[in-house]
Design a protein around this motif. Structure first.
Motif, PDB file in Angstrom:
ATOM      1  N   GLU A  39       2.392   4.894  10.999  1.00  0.00           N
ATOM      2  CA  GLU A  39       3.520   4.356  10.271  1.00  0.00           C
ATOM      3  C   GLU A  39       3.102   4.007   8.834  1.00  0.00           C
ATOM      4  O   GLU A  39       1.971   4.229   8.422  1.00  0.00           O
ATOM      5  CB  GLU A  39       4.076   3.138  11.016  1.00  0.00           C
ATOM      6  N   GLU A  40       3.990   3.429   8.038  1.00  0.00           N
ATOM      7  CA  GLU A  40       3.725   3.091   6.639  1.00  0.00           C
ATOM      8  C   GLU A  40       3.375   1.618   6.543  1.00  0.00           C
ATOM      9  O   GLU A  40       4.045   0.760   7.125  1.00  0.00           O
ATOM     10  CB  GLU A  40       4.935   3.379   5.760  1.00  0.00           C
ATOM     11  N   ARG A  42       2.798  -1.548   3.756  1.00  0.00           N
ATOM     12  CA  ARG A  42       3.166  -2.005   2.408  1.00  0.00           C
ATOM     13  C   ARG A  42       2.586  -3.389   2.213  1.00  0.00           C
ATOM     14  O   ARG A  42       2.867  -4.320   2.952  1.00  0.00           O
ATOM     15  CB  ARG A  42       4.676  -2.043   2.243  1.00  0.00           C
ATOM     16  N   ARG A  74      -2.664   9.350   0.475  1.00  0.00           N
ATOM     17  CA  ARG A  74      -1.692   8.622   1.287  1.00  0.00           C
ATOM     18  C   ARG A  74      -1.395   7.249   0.722  1.00  0.00           C
ATOM     19  O   ARG A  74      -0.638   6.469   1.311  1.00  0.00           O
ATOM     20  CB  ARG A  74      -2.232   8.468   2.741  1.00  0.00           C
ATOM     21  N   TYR A  75      -2.046   6.950  -0.463  1.00  0.00           N
ATOM     22  CA  TYR A  75      -1.901   5.652  -1.079  1.00  0.00           C
ATOM     23  C   TYR A  75      -1.088   5.803  -2.386  1.00  0.00           C
ATOM     24  O   TYR A  75      -1.214   6.771  -3.113  1.00  0.00           O
ATOM     25  CB  TYR A  75      -3.259   5.063  -1.422  1.00  0.00           C
ATOM     26  N   HIS A  89       1.223   0.974  -1.118  1.00  0.00           N
ATOM     27  CA  HIS A  89       1.810   1.669   0.047  1.00  0.00           C
ATOM     28  C   HIS A  89       0.763   2.611   0.638  1.00  0.00           C
ATOM     29  O   HIS A  89       0.029   3.272  -0.108  1.00  0.00           O
ATOM     30  CB  HIS A  89       3.034   2.485  -0.385  1.00  0.00           C
ATOM     31  N   ARG A  91       0.804   5.624   3.695  1.00  0.00           N
ATOM     32  CA  ARG A  91       1.577   6.358   4.681  1.00  0.00           C
ATOM     33  C   ARG A  91       1.025   7.771   4.811  1.00  0.00           C
ATOM     34  O   ARG A  91       0.863   8.429   3.771  1.00  0.00           O
ATOM     35  CB  ARG A  91       3.038   6.389   4.267  1.00  0.00           C
ATOM     36  N   PRO A  92       0.845   8.152   6.037  1.00  0.00           N
ATOM     37  CA  PRO A  92       0.846   7.398   7.310  1.00  0.00           C
ATOM     38  C   PRO A  92      -0.468   6.638   7.464  1.00  0.00           C
ATOM     39  O   PRO A  92      -1.508   7.069   6.993  1.00  0.00           O
ATOM     40  CB  PRO A  92       0.966   8.485   8.348  1.00  0.00           C
ATOM     41  N   VAL A  93      -0.376   5.544   8.113  1.00  0.00           N
ATOM     42  CA  VAL A  93      -1.553   4.704   8.315  1.00  0.00           C
ATOM     43  C   VAL A  93      -2.445   5.335   9.366  1.00  0.00           C
ATOM     44  O   VAL A  93      -1.977   5.802  10.405  1.00  0.00           O
ATOM     45  CB  VAL A  93      -1.142   3.284   8.731  1.00  0.00           C
TER      46      VAL A  93
END
Length: 708
Positions: A39-40, A42, A74-75, A89, A91-93
Motif C-alpha cells: 500500500e502507500e 504518507r 517509489r518515493y 510518499h 508507493r507501493p510500500v
C-alpha cells in the motif's frame, strides 16, 4: 580567514532576521506509521517561516532535496513548498521501506522527530493438513493441524471455528528461522469425533494486525464409524405364545457387512438380516434379544427384553421341615410370573390363609401344627399357570402310643394285643411290659413280640409302627392284668395300656351238643323209616320200583354212595344207609333187620320220604363245614361259635319227626378247629378304619341233603 568569517556572518544574519520577523518552525511533524505491504505510506511535514531547502532522511540517509527524489522510484515529496508543505510518499510500500524517517529544514537547521514506518505483511490463507476433506474414525481421538506459511508481520494467530463458534482445545506452535525471524506457525486441534460429526465443516483462520478479519481455510470431516444400531420389537408387550417381530436398523460408514442375533447371550441359529420373527414365551422376559451389526470399522450391539405376560411358574418348591417342639419353623417357595403372582399359604385340607408371600413362618410349633402346608399361586390374567406345592412339617416330640382293639380270646388259647406308635424322631424301642416282665422283641416263654410298619403315617407325626404282642396258651391271670405298650425317643416317652378280653366256651359247647343230639336222633328216625319202607316194598311191586335208599355225598377222598343199580343187585345186608362228612366221624349204619312195614298201614301209601339236613348252605348241596376257627385253644373240642352270625333256637326245636315226615333242622352245624402254625401281620384291609383289629371272616356253608 574566510572560513572563520562565514559562521560569524550567518549568526549575524540570523540575529538580524530574528529581529526582523518569526523564525522557521515545524507546523507538522511526521508520526509513526503502520502500513500494509504494497500500500502507500504518507509521512507529513510542514514548516513555517521557512523557504529554504527541505529534505527527508531514511535511517539517517538523505533522500535528496528534489521533490521527485531521483534514485528512489517509489518515493516522492508532495505538497505546496511555498506554504511549507513537504510530505513524503512511498508507493507501493515494501518490506525494505520499514525504517525511521526525519524531515529536515537544512538552512534553518531544523530536524523533525523521527517517525517509524512499520510495514505489515498480512498472513496468507492457512493450510490444514489432510484437507479439504479429512477422514477420521468416530470415537477415536484425532489431531487436526493448521499451518500458516510466509513472512507475515506480525506473526498471525491461528483460530478454529465450527458454525461460527470458536473451538477450544487447541495448541499453538511457532517455528523460527535461522536468522531469528518468524517462520511458519501451526495450530493443532485435538478432538474426538462422533458419527454425527460426519460432514461437518471446520474453519482454520489466520488473523493478525495486518489483517484483523483474518483469512480462512475450511475443511470437511469425513467420518468412518461403526454401526449405530436401533432395535425395536413389535409388539413389545405380548401374551405368552404370541408372535413378535424384531427389527434391527443401523447406520454405518462404511456400509454394514453383517448381522448377528442372540437370545440370552446364545446365538439364534439361522437368523440373518435385520429382521427376526419369534414366538414369545416366559424366557424372553429375562433373556433379552440382541442384534449385533458389523462393518469394516467395528461393530455395535443393542438388546431389548420383551414384556411377556404369563401365568405363575414354580421355581423353587418348599422343602420339608423337621423341628423340635417349641421351636420356630419356616417354609419358602418361589413363583415367577408376569405380572407377579399372589402367593398364599394354607394347610392341606383347610381353607384358612395362614400367610402370603414367598415365606411362611410358624413360631413355637406345637404337635397340632404338624402336617402338610401348601404354597399356592393363583393363575395369571390369561388364566394359565398357577398351581400349588406342599411340604410337610414334622414336629419332633415324644412318641404318641395308641392301643388298638383286640379280639377276645379263649382260656388256654392264642391271643393277640396291638398298639400303634407314631414318633419323630423314630422311637429307639417299643416295649411291652406286664406284671412279671417285659419284652421288646423276639420271644419269651408264652410271649412273642413282632413289629410292623404302619401302612400310612399320621401327618407330621413321623412314621408309624404297629407292635403286636402274641400270647400262646392264655392263663387266668392274662385276663385280669394290664399290658403296657411304651415307646421312647430322645424327646421323651409315651405309652398306652391294653387289656385282654375273655370269650366263654360254655354257650358254644351247649349249642354243638344240642345239634349233635338232634342230628343223632334224626338219623335214627330216618334209618327206621327207610327200613320200614324197604321191607314194605317187598310186598308190593310198585313200591319196590320206587324205593330210594338214603344217599349222602361222601368226602373228597374218592368214596361215593352206591347208585340205585348197585342196590338192586347188592346184598340186603349192605343196603343200610351210611352218612359221611368231611369234618366228622359220625357214621350211621344199619345194625339189625327191621320188619318191613308201612308205618301208615297203607293209608298214605308212602313211596319215599325226602329229608334235607342243612348243616351249611353251599351251591350244589353236600355237607359243608366252616373253616378252622382261631378262637379255640389247643386240645379243646372242635367247636365253632355261631352266636355272632345267627339267632340260635333252642335245641328242642331243631327237628322232630311228625306224622311220617321230618322237619328241617337248624341251618347250622358244627366244625373242627385247627391250631394256626404261625402268626402273621395284622390284617388291615383298604377302606377300613385306621389299624382295626382284623375281624375273622364269616364262613359260608354248603348244604347237605339226604333222600329217602
Amino acid at each position: 580567514t574566510l572560513r572563520m568569517r562565514v559562521p560569524s556572518l550567518l549568526v549575524l544574519l540570523f540575529c538580524f532576521r530574528g529581529s526582523a520577523g518569526p523564525s522557521p518552525h515545524f507546523l507538522q511533524q511526521p508520526e509513526d506509521l503502520v502500513v500494509l505491504l504494497g500500500e502507500e505510506a504518507r509521512l507529513p511535514c510542514a514548516l513555517g517561516a521557512y523557504w529554504g531547502l527541505v529534505q527527508w532522511t531514511k535511517s539517517g540517509l538523505a533522500l535528496g532535496g528534489q521533490r521527485d527524489l531521483p534514485g528512489w522510484s517509489r518515493y516522492w515529496i508532495s505538497g505546496n513548498a511555498a506554504n511549507g508543505q513537504h510530505d513524503l510518499h512511498i508507493r507501493p510500500v515494501e518490506l525494505e521501506d520499514e525504517a525511521s524517517y526525519e524531515c529536515q529544514a537544512t538552512q534553518a537547521g531544523l530536524r523533525s522527530r523521527p517517525a517509524q514506518l512499520h510495514v505489515l505483511v498480512p498472513p496468507e490463507a492457512p493450510q490444514v493438513l489432510g484437507g479439504p476433506s479429512v477422514s477420521l474414525v468416530a470415537g477415536v481421538p484425532a489431531n487436526l493441524t493448521c499451518r500458516s506459511h510466509g513472512d507475515a508481520r506480525p506473526t498471525p494467530e491461528l483460530l478454529w471455528f465450527r458454525d461460527g463458534v470458536r473451538l477450544d482445545g487447541t495448541t499453538f506452535h511457532q517455528t523460527l528461522l535461522k536468522e531469528g525471524t518468524p517462520g511458519s506457525v501451526e495450530s493443532t486441534l485435538t478432538l474426538t469425533p462422533f458419527s454425527h460429526d460426519d460432514g461437518a465443516t471446520l474453519v482454520c483462520r489466520a488473523r493478525s494486525q495486518a489483517l484483523p478479519a483474518g483469512r480462512d481455510t475450511a475443511i470437511t470431516l469425513s467420518l468412518q464409524y461403526p454401526p449405530e444400531v436401533t432395535l425395536s420389537a413389535s409388539p413389545h408387550t405380548v401374551q405368552e405364545g404370541e408372535k413378535v417381530i424384531f427389527l434391527c436398523q443401523a447406520t454405518a460408514q462404511p456400509p454394514v457387512t453383517g448381522y448377528r442375533w442372540a437370545k440370552g447371550g446364545s446365538p439364534v441359529l439361522g437368523a440373518r438380516g435385520p429382521r427376526l420373527e419369534v414366538v414369545a414365551d416366559a424366557s424372553f422376559l429375562t433373556e433379552p434379544v440382541s442384534c449385533e451389526v458389523s462393518n469394516a470399522v467395528g461393530s455395535a450391539n443393542r438388546s431389548t427384553a420383551l414384556d411377556v405376560l404369563f401365568g405363575p411358574i414354580l421355581q423353587a418348591k418348599p422343602e420339608p421341615v423337621s423341628v423340635d417342639l417349641g421351636e420356630d419353623a419356616s417354609f419358602s417357595c418361589a413363583w415367577r410370573g408376569n405380572p407377579l403372582p399372589r402367593v398364599t399359604w394354607t394347610r392341606r385340607g383347610g381353607a384358612q390363609v395362614l400367610g402370603s408371600g414367598a415365606t411362611l413362618r410358624l413360631p413355637s410349633v406345637e404337635p397340632e401344627d404338624a402336617g402338610d402346608y401348601v404354597c399356592r399361586a393363583e393363575p395369571g390374567l390369561s388364566g394359565l399357570g398357577g398351581g400349588a406345592a406342599e411340604a410337610r412339617l414334622t414336629v419332633n416330640a415324644p412318641p404318641v402310643v395308641t392301643a388298638l382293639h383286640s379280639a377276645p380270646a379263649f382260656l388256654r388259647g392264642p391271643a393277640r394285643l396291638q398298639c400303634l406308635v407314631f414318633a419323630s424322631p423314630a422311637p429307639d424301642a417299643v416295649v411291652w411290659s406286664w406284671d412279671e416282665g417285659f419284652l421288646e422283641a423276639g420271644s419269651q416263654g408264652r410271649f412273642l413280640v413282632e413289629t410292623f410298619p404302619a401302612p400310612e403315617s399320621r401327618g407330621g407325626l413321623g412314621p408309624g409302627l404297629i407292635s403286636v404282642l402274641h400270647i400262646s396258651g392264655t392263663q387266668e391271670s392274662d385276663f385280669s392284668r394290664s399290658f403296657n405298650c411304651s415307646a421312647r425317643n430322645r424327646l421323651g416317652e409315651g405309652g398306652a395300656r391294653a387289656s385282654l378280653g375273655r370269650r366263654d366256651l360254655l354257650p358254644t359247647v351247649r349249642i354243638v351238643a344240642g345239634v349233635a343230639a338232634a342230628t343223632t336222633t334224626l338219623l335214627m328216625v330216618i334209618t327206621g323209616v327207610a327200613l320200614c319202607c324197604w321191607r314194605h316194598g317187598k310186598a308190593s311191586a310198585s313200591f319196590s320200583e320206587q324205593k330210594n335208599p338214603m344217599r349222602i355225598p361222601r368226602s373228597s377222598d374218592g368214596s361215593s354212595s352206591r347208585g340205585p343199580e348197585e342196590e338192586e343187585t347188592g346184598s340186603r345186608e349192605d343196603r343200610g344207609p351210611i352218612v359221611h362228612t368231611d369234618h366228622s366221624d359220625l357214621v350211621l349204619e344199619e345194625e339189625g333187620t327191621l320188619e318191613t312195614k308201612d308205618p301208615t298201614n297203607g293209608y298214605y301209601k308212602v313211596r319215599g320220604v325226602s329229608v334235607s339236613l342243612s348243616l351249611g348252605e353251599a351251591p350244589g348241596g353236600g355237607l359243608f363245614l366252616p373253616p378252622p376257627s382261631p378262637l379255640g385253644p389247643p386240645g379243646t373240642p372242635t367247636f365253632y361259635d355261631f352266636n355272632p352270625h345267627l339267632g340260635m333256637v333252642s335245641p328242642g326245636r331243631l327237628y322232630r319227626a311228625r306224622a311220617g315226615y321230618l322237619t328241617t333242622p337248624h341251618p347250622r352245624a358244627f366244625t373242627s378247629y385247627i391250631k394256626p402254625t404261625s402268626f402273621g401281620p395284622p390284617d388291615l384291609a383298604p377302606g377300613t378304619p385306621p389299624f382295626p383289629y382284623a375281624a375273622f371272616p364269616i364262613p359260608s356253608h354248603p348244604r347237605l341233603q339226604t333222600h329217602v
